[in-house]
Write a protein that holds these residues in place. Structure first.
Motif, PDB file in Angstrom:
ATOM      1  N   TRP A 233       0.816  -1.221   0.000  1.00 27.02           N
ATOM      2  CA  TRP A 233       0.000   0.000   0.000  1.00 27.02           C
ATOM      3  C   TRP A 233       0.850   1.272   0.000  1.00 27.02           C
ATOM      4  CZ3 TRP A 233      -0.370  -3.847   3.774  1.00 27.02           C
ATOM      5  CH2 TRP A 233       0.484  -3.676   4.886  1.00 27.02           C
ATOM      6  N   ALA A 234       2.162   1.150   0.238  1.00 28.52           N
ATOM      7  CA  ALA A 234       3.026   2.325   0.326  1.00 28.52           C
ATOM      8  C   ALA A 234       4.081   2.366  -0.765  1.00 28.52           C
ATOM      9  CB  ALA A 234       3.704   2.362   1.703  1.00 28.52           C
ATOM     10  N   GLN A 235       3.988   1.492  -1.748  1.00 34.06           N
ATOM     11  CA  GLN A 235       4.990   1.458  -2.799  1.00 34.06           C
ATOM     12  C   GLN A 235       4.413   0.802  -4.056  1.00 34.06           C
ATOM     13  OE1 GLN A 235       8.174  -1.558  -1.897  1.00 34.06           O
ATOM     14  NE2 GLN A 235       7.049  -1.754   0.033  1.00 34.06           N
ATOM     15  N   GLY A 236       5.036   1.087  -5.191  1.00 34.06           N
ATOM     16  CA  GLY A 236       4.599   0.484  -6.438  1.00 34.06           C
ATOM     17  C   GLY A 236       3.539   1.307  -7.141  1.00 34.06           C
ATOM     18  N   PRO A 237       2.947   0.749  -8.193  1.00 31.86           N
ATOM     19  CA  PRO A 237       1.943   1.490  -8.975  1.00 31.86           C
ATOM     20  C   PRO A 237       0.626   1.628  -8.225  1.00 31.86           C
ATOM     21  CG  PRO A 237       2.134  -0.761  -9.782  1.00 31.86           C
ATOM     22  CD  PRO A 237       3.224  -0.589  -8.766  1.00 31.86           C
ATOM     23  N   THR A 238      -0.085   2.713  -8.490  1.00 37.72           N
ATOM     24  CA  THR A 238      -1.413   2.909  -7.910  1.00 37.72           C
ATOM     25  C   THR A 238      -2.407   1.953  -8.560  1.00 37.72           C
ATOM     26  OG1 THR A 238      -1.862   4.651  -9.519  1.00 37.72           O
ATOM     27  CG2 THR A 238      -0.989   5.344  -7.379  1.00 37.72           C
ATOM     28  N   LEU A 239      -3.508   1.698  -7.872  1.00 37.30           N
ATOM     29  CA  LEU A 239      -4.544   0.830  -8.433  1.00 37.30           C
ATOM     30  C   LEU A 239      -5.265   1.507  -9.592  1.00 37.30           C
ATOM     31  CD1 LEU A 239      -6.204  -0.743  -5.249  1.00 37.30           C
ATOM     32  CD2 LEU A 239      -4.799  -1.905  -6.961  1.00 37.30           C
ATOM     33  N   VAL A 240      -5.393   2.819  -9.514  1.00 35.53           N
ATOM     34  CA  VAL A 240      -6.094   3.579 -10.542  1.00 35.53           C
ATOM     35  C   VAL A 240      -5.107   4.531 -11.213  1.00 35.53           C
ATOM     36  CG1 VAL A 240      -7.932   5.244 -10.987  1.00 35.53           C
ATOM     37  CG2 VAL A 240      -8.287   3.418  -9.321  1.00 35.53           C
ATOM     38  N   GLY A 241      -5.107   4.583 -12.518  1.00 35.86           N
ATOM     39  CA  GLY A 241      -4.187   5.440 -13.254  1.00 35.86           C
ATOM     40  C   GLY A 241      -2.809   4.813 -13.366  1.00 35.86           C
ATOM     41  N   ASP A 242      -1.853   5.605 -13.827  1.00 35.46           N
ATOM     42  CA  ASP A 242      -0.513   5.084 -14.059  1.00 35.46           C
ATOM     43  C   ASP A 242       0.504   5.715 -13.116  1.00 35.46           C
ATOM     44  OD1 ASP A 242      -0.571   7.605 -15.033  1.00 35.46           O
ATOM     45  OD2 ASP A 242       0.110   7.107 -17.071  1.00 35.46           O
ATOM     46  N   GLY A 243       0.050   6.176 -11.954  1.00 36.11           N
ATOM     47  CA  GLY A 243       0.945   6.819 -11.003  1.00 36.11           C
ATOM     48  C   GLY A 243       1.702   5.828 -10.144  1.00 36.11           C
ATOM     49  N   GLN A 244       2.667   6.343  -9.394  1.00 39.05           N
ATOM     50  CA  GLN A 244       3.441   5.565  -8.437  1.00 39.05           C
ATOM     51  C   GLN A 244       3.121   6.057  -7.024  1.00 39.05           C
ATOM     52  OE1 GLN A 244       5.825   2.945  -8.898  1.00 39.05           O
ATOM     53  NE2 GLN A 244       4.809   2.881 -10.904  1.00 39.05           N
ATOM     54  N   ILE A 245       2.994   5.121  -6.094  1.00 38.20           N
ATOM     55  CA  ILE A 245       2.704   5.478  -4.708  1.00 38.20           C
ATOM     56  C   ILE A 245       3.931   6.124  -4.079  1.00 38.20           C
ATOM     57  CG2 ILE A 245       2.062   4.592  -2.440  1.00 38.20           C
ATOM     58  CD1 ILE A 245       0.667   2.270  -3.899  1.00 38.20           C
ATOM     59  N   GLU A 246       3.709   7.198  -3.342  1.00 41.79           N
ATOM     60  CA  GLU A 246       4.783   7.898  -2.637  1.00 41.79           C
ATOM     61  C   GLU A 246       4.620   7.663  -1.131  1.00 41.79           C
ATOM     62  OE1 GLU A 246       6.235  12.487  -1.631  1.00 41.79           O
ATOM     63  OE2 GLU A 246       4.458  12.100  -2.865  1.00 41.79           O
ATOM     64  N   PHE A 247       5.673   7.230  -0.465  1.00 41.31           N
ATOM     65  CA  PHE A 247       5.646   7.058   0.990  1.00 41.31           C
ATOM     66  C   PHE A 247       6.227   8.316   1.632  1.00 41.31           C
ATOM     67  CE2 PHE A 247       7.542   5.532   5.032  1.00 41.31           C
ATOM     68  CZ  PHE A 247       6.359   5.128   5.649  1.00 41.31           C
ATOM     69  N   VAL A 248       5.467   8.951   2.519  1.00 33.05           N
ATOM     70  CA  VAL A 248       5.899  10.184   3.183  1.00 33.05           C
ATOM     71  C   VAL A 248       6.184   9.857   4.642  1.00 33.05           C
ATOM     72  CG1 VAL A 248       5.348  12.594   3.663  1.00 33.05           C
ATOM     73  CG2 VAL A 248       4.413  11.488   1.621  1.00 33.05           C
ATOM     74  N   PRO A 249       7.430   9.557   5.001  1.00 34.32           N
ATOM     75  CA  PRO A 249       7.740   9.168   6.378  1.00 34.32           C
ATOM     76  C   PRO A 249       7.788  10.379   7.314  1.00 34.32           C
ATOM     77  CG  PRO A 249       9.743   9.218   5.088  1.00 34.32           C
ATOM     78  CD  PRO A 249       8.617   9.530   4.136  1.00 34.32           C
ATOM     79  N   ASP A 250       7.503  10.128   8.592  1.00 34.66           N
ATOM     80  CA  ASP A 250       7.556  11.190   9.608  1.00 34.66           C
ATOM     81  C   ASP A 250       6.898  12.461   9.078  1.00 34.66           C
ATOM     82  OD1 ASP A 250       8.118  12.320  12.023  1.00 34.66           O
ATOM     83  OD2 ASP A 250      10.232  12.704  11.616  1.00 34.66           O
ATOM     84  N   ALA A 251       5.702  12.312   8.542  1.00 30.75           N
ATOM     85  CA  ALA A 251       5.049  13.367   7.767  1.00 30.75           C
ATOM     86  C   ALA A 251       4.778  14.613   8.614  1.00 30.75           C
ATOM     87  CB  ALA A 251       3.737  12.839   7.210  1.00 30.75           C
ATOM     88  N   PRO A 252       5.108  15.769   8.079  1.00 32.04           N
ATOM     89  CA  PRO A 252       4.920  17.026   8.812  1.00 32.04           C
ATOM     90  C   PRO A 252       3.509  17.587   8.616  1.00 32.04           C
ATOM     91  CG  PRO A 252       5.944  17.479   6.723  1.00 32.04           C
ATOM     92  CD  PRO A 252       5.759  15.984   6.779  1.00 32.04           C
ATOM     93  N   PRO A 253       3.106  18.566   9.440  1.00 28.67           N
ATOM     94  CA  PRO A 253       1.850  19.282   9.164  1.00 28.67           C
ATOM     95  C   PRO A 253       1.953  19.986   7.820  1.00 28.67           C
ATOM     96  CG  PRO A 253       2.671  19.789  11.367  1.00 28.67           C
ATOM     97  CD  PRO A 253       3.774  19.054  10.654  1.00 28.67           C
ATOM     98  N   LEU A 254       0.825  20.172   7.182  1.00 30.25           N
ATOM     99  CA  LEU A 254       0.805  20.823   5.872  1.00 30.25           C
ATOM    100  C   LEU A 254       0.333  22.267   5.974  1.00 30.25           C
ATOM    101  CD1 LEU A 254      -0.769  17.869   3.854  1.00 30.25           C
ATOM    102  CD2 LEU A 254       1.653  18.393   4.227  1.00 30.25           C
ATOM    103  N   THR A 255       0.226  22.766   7.199  1.00 31.16           N
ATOM    104  CA  THR A 255      -0.250  24.132   7.414  1.00 31.16           C
ATOM    105  C   THR A 255       0.287  24.649   8.735  1.00 31.16           C
ATOM    106  OG1 THR A 255      -2.242  25.492   7.723  1.00 31.16           O
ATOM    107  CG2 THR A 255      -2.336  23.246   8.509  1.00 31.16           C
ATOM    108  N   ASP A 256       0.265  25.978   8.914  1.00 31.77           N
ATOM    109  CA  ASP A 256       0.599  26.558  10.219  1.00 31.77           C
ATOM    110  C   ASP A 256      -0.669  26.896  11.006  1.00 31.77           C
ATOM    111  OD1 ASP A 256      -0.368  28.677   8.788  1.00 31.77           O
ATOM    112  OD2 ASP A 256       1.429  29.925   8.958  1.00 31.77           O
ATOM    113  N   ASP A 257      -1.823  26.474  10.495  1.00 28.02           N
ATOM    114  CA  ASP A 257      -3.108  26.695  11.181  1.00 28.02           C
ATOM    115  C   ASP A 257      -3.154  25.827  12.439  1.00 28.02           C
ATOM    116  OD1 ASP A 257      -5.720  26.969  12.020  1.00 28.02           O
ATOM    117  OD2 ASP A 257      -6.615  26.414  10.089  1.00 28.02           O
ATOM    118  N   THR A 258      -3.247  26.462  13.597  1.00 34.06           N
ATOM    119  CA  THR A 258      -3.277  25.717  14.860  1.00 34.06           C
ATOM    120  C   THR A 258      -4.695  25.433  15.356  1.00 34.06           C
ATOM    121  OG1 THR A 258      -3.117  27.769  16.148  1.00 34.06           O
ATOM    122  CG2 THR A 258      -1.040  26.638  15.574  1.00 34.06           C
ATOM    123  N   GLY A 259      -5.685  25.803  14.581  1.00 27.99           N
ATOM    124  CA  GLY A 259      -7.055  25.461  14.938  1.00 27.99           C
ATOM    125  C   GLY A 259      -7.655  26.313  16.030  1.00 27.99           C
TER     126      GLY A 259
END
Length: 304
Positions: A233-259
């Motif tokens: 689920w974290a590597q290889g081709p996607t099930l739909v389309g011709d993309g490749q799965i990207e693994f994002v380790p230790d993923a950071p927040p995508l915003t500075d919005d603190t809620g």
């Protein structure tokens, strides 16, 4: 229109009554994944299906078969309850049938409410709930939910099979296990047919063009040291389309919005430190009040 014949789809004849087992048996009738749920789920999907022909007919055929399963289970339950309340080893309870039922593990409502018959409840006596069913109008989403419902229902039937040695009960449960096995496959084959006929991708992809393309192929792992990246689920081709799965380790927040929330409506009397400035009517509570008052004023103006 539905047709009914007197004969059950499969016989429901226990070798002997067992009120204690009947209480457990209620789960596969009126529980979240019981036969009442799949019966109503498939019928509702069929009633609402906008695909006349093989798809609608398939859904209605399976839904109608599930009505037969409900009939089989209610018949089995009534026969398991024959002669209830069951005997107990506590002589002190012999003079009090309800107490005997409680001590023996029987559901007293089988005797008190249902008169020795089945009930539309789960094994804890909780009434069946229409919120259990899934009928979205999207056949792919519904068929996937149906596979889950059949898998969970089959698992519970299998567990109940191991809780009895009654040959009559086991005979019927063997039939139910077989039908649940096949129904899982029917829904999976239905998904294959949807894809083959061009009605769907392998997954639900409506409004695909509106997706944030940066994140529709990424396995986002916010857990430091996660080994999830080792899976398919974290590597290889996607099930739909011709993309490749990207693994994002230790993923950071995508915003500075603190809620941080806005200042509260003072009419709601929330605990507040003043850090967001003064609140004013027009935030949730005040807004509702003003909207309601505005509606009343409009009605008054119309009457005047």
């Amino acid at each position: 229109m539905f047709r009914h014949v007197r004969e059950l789809q499969f016989e429901a004849k226990p070798e002997k009554p067992d009120a204690l087992y009947a209480a457990k048996f209620q789960e596969i009738l009126g529980g979240q994944y019981g036969e009442m749920t799949v019966m109503m789920q498939y019928l509702w999907q069929g009633f609402s299906c906008r695909m006349p022909g093989k798809y609608k007919d398939m859904i209605m055929d399976i839904g109608t078969e599930e009505i037969a399963h409900v009939e089989m289970l209610t018949t089995m339950l009534a026969r398991l309850l024959e002669g209830a309340p069951a005997e107990t080893t506590a002589s002190a309870a012999a003079a009090n049938p309800v107490l005997a039922a409680v001590l023996g593990g029987q559901n007293p409502q089988h005797a008190i409410v249902a008169g020795g018959g089945a009930m539309p409840t789960n094994s804890m006596g909780v009434p069946w709930n229409a919120s259990y069913i899934v009928a979205s109008g999207n056949l792919l989403a519904d068929f996937r939910a149906n596979v889950t419902a059949e898998a969970q229902g089959r698992l519970q039937t299998s567990r109940l099979y191991g809780m009895t040695d009654d040959p009559g009960v086991r005979a019927m449960l063997k039939f139910n296990l077989a039908r649940d096995t096949w129904h899982q496959q029917q829904w999976l084959l239905g998904i294959e047919q949807l894809v083959a006929d061009g009605y769907s991708d392998v997954i639900e992809t409506s409004n695909a063009e509106e997706e944030d393309q940066r994140w529709n192929k990424a396995f986002y792992s916010p857990n430091p040291g996660s080994t999830a990246g080792e899976g398919r689920w974290a590597q290889g081709p996607t099930l739909v389309g011709d993309g490749q799965i990207e693994f994002v380790p230790d993923a950071p927040p995508l915003t500075d919005d603190t809620g941080v929330l806005p200042a509260p409506d003072p009419l709601l009397h929330a605990t507040y430190d003043g850090s967001q400035g003064p609140g004013a009517p027009g935030t949730p509570g005040g807004g509702l009040k003003k909207a309601g008052q505005g509606l009343v004023d409009k009605v008054k103006d119309a009457l005047d």
